[in-house]
Design a protein around this motif. Structure first.
Motif, short mmCIF file in Angstrom:
data_model
loop_
_atom_site.label_atom_id
_atom_site.label_comp_id
_atom_site.label_asym_id
_atom_site.label_seq_id
_atom_site.Cartn_x
_atom_site.Cartn_y
_atom_site.Cartn_z
N LEU A 186 54.39 -10.27 -17.61
CA LEU A 186 55.20 -11.12 -16.74
C LEU A 186 54.59 -12.50 -16.62
O LEU A 186 55.28 -13.52 -16.72
N VAL A 187 53.27 -12.54 -16.42
CA VAL A 187 52.58 -13.84 -16.29
C VAL A 187 52.74 -14.65 -17.57
O VAL A 187 53.01 -15.86 -17.53
N TRP A 211 57.77 -19.88 -20.16
CA TRP A 211 58.96 -20.56 -19.66
C TRP A 211 58.63 -21.98 -19.20
O TRP A 211 59.44 -22.90 -19.33
N GLN A 212 57.42 -22.16 -18.70
CA GLN A 212 57.01 -23.45 -18.16
C GLN A 212 56.35 -24.35 -19.20
O GLN A 212 56.41 -25.57 -19.09
N VAL A 260 61.84 -15.62 -24.22
CA VAL A 260 61.28 -15.38 -22.89
C VAL A 260 62.24 -14.54 -22.06
O VAL A 260 61.83 -13.56 -21.40
N LEU A 261 63.50 -14.89 -22.08
CA LEU A 261 64.49 -14.15 -21.29
C LEU A 261 64.63 -12.72 -21.78
O LEU A 261 64.81 -11.79 -20.97
N ASP A 262 64.53 -12.52 -23.08
CA ASP A 262 64.58 -11.15 -23.63
C ASP A 262 63.38 -10.34 -23.15
O ASP A 262 63.52 -9.15 -22.82
N GLU A 263 62.20 -10.96 -23.13
CA GLU A 263 61.01 -10.27 -22.64
C GLU A 263 61.15 -9.92 -21.16
O GLU A 263 60.80 -8.81 -20.74
N LEU A 264 61.70 -10.83 -20.38
CA LEU A 264 61.92 -10.54 -18.96
C LEU A 264 62.93 -9.42 -18.77
O LEU A 264 62.82 -8.63 -17.82
N TRP A 295 58.33 -10.72 -8.17
CA TRP A 295 57.19 -10.01 -8.74
C TRP A 295 55.95 -10.15 -7.85
O TRP A 295 55.24 -9.17 -7.62
N MET A 296 55.71 -11.35 -7.35
CA MET A 296 54.55 -11.57 -6.50
C MET A 296 54.67 -10.81 -5.18
O MET A 296 53.67 -10.31 -4.64
#
Length: 218
Positions: free
Chosen positions: A106-107, A113-114, A137-141, A196-197
């Protein structure tokens, strides 16, 4: 789906713990986060203020309730009592282990993404001009979200208050896929990273693990 063994958290702990995971929140936000009627939540918050468990703070454009040290101690005691009553320690410990495996992914996804490394600048900001990069990135999320759903289902089988995390993560991801990128890792919204946090804090506080002393932490 809740089972017959699921433990329902008391309104008092629901409101107190909502502040533990959010940090600072107003009455309406506490009500939404805890699932407790706003009138009841507001009454409890003012009771907690009288007990010295919460205090109202203002800084910049932000204001709301936050836990005092006494309030954190009270929350920790109540969480430990609840976990013992529910008999769910083994389930939560296993979920925490699985969460830690997913946390690194996730990190990395939020970092990707940034940032999008460029020649001569490995810390170049991602200007989101590369749909292939963002799509990966979106696929991984999305994959992480599916794993999160399974993890939350296990948690909810013993503690009902863990319900909602997967849905909130999925809702944020859907908004990001629709073109609003702040919902991946934005601050001030219930982004994927923010949800998530909150879950991370929820797991740690439920198990009584101080931040920074988890296996593999530095």
């Amino acid at each position: 789906m809740l089972t017959a063994m699921t433990h329902a958290t008391s309104p008092e702990l629901s409101v107190l713990h909502a502040l533990r995971v959010t940090g600072v929140a107003g009455d309406a936000a506490v009500s939404r986060r805890s699932g407790i009627n706003q009138d009841i939540a507001s009454e409890l918050l003012r009771d907690f203020e009288a007990y010295g468990w919460v205090t109202h703070v203002e800084f910049g454009d932000t204001s709301g309730w936050t836990l005092t040290e006494s309030g954190r101690d009270q929350d920790s005691r109540k969480l430990a009592e609840e976990l013992d009553r529910a008999g769910g320690r083994a389930t939560v410990e296993q979920a925490h282990k699985e969460f830690e495996v997913l946390n690194g992914r996730l990190v990395k996804a939020c970092t990707d993404w940034q940032l999008r490394p460029a020649e001569g600048d490995r810390l170049a900001s991602n200007d989101h001009s590369d749909p292939q990069w963002d799509g990966r990135v979106l696929d991984e999320l999305t994959v992480i979200g599916a794993e999160l759903t399974r993890l939350i289902d296990a948690l909810v089988s013993v503690l009902a208050r863990f319900g909602g995390y997967a849905d909130r993560f999925g809702a944020a991801l859907a908004r990001a896929r629709a073109g609003d990128g702040q919902w991946v890792a934005g601050v001030g919204v219930a982004s994927c990273h923010a949800v998530w946090m909150e879950l991370h804090e929820d797991l740690l506080s439920t198990l009584g693990i101080p931040r920074g002393v988890e296996p593999g932490s530095r």
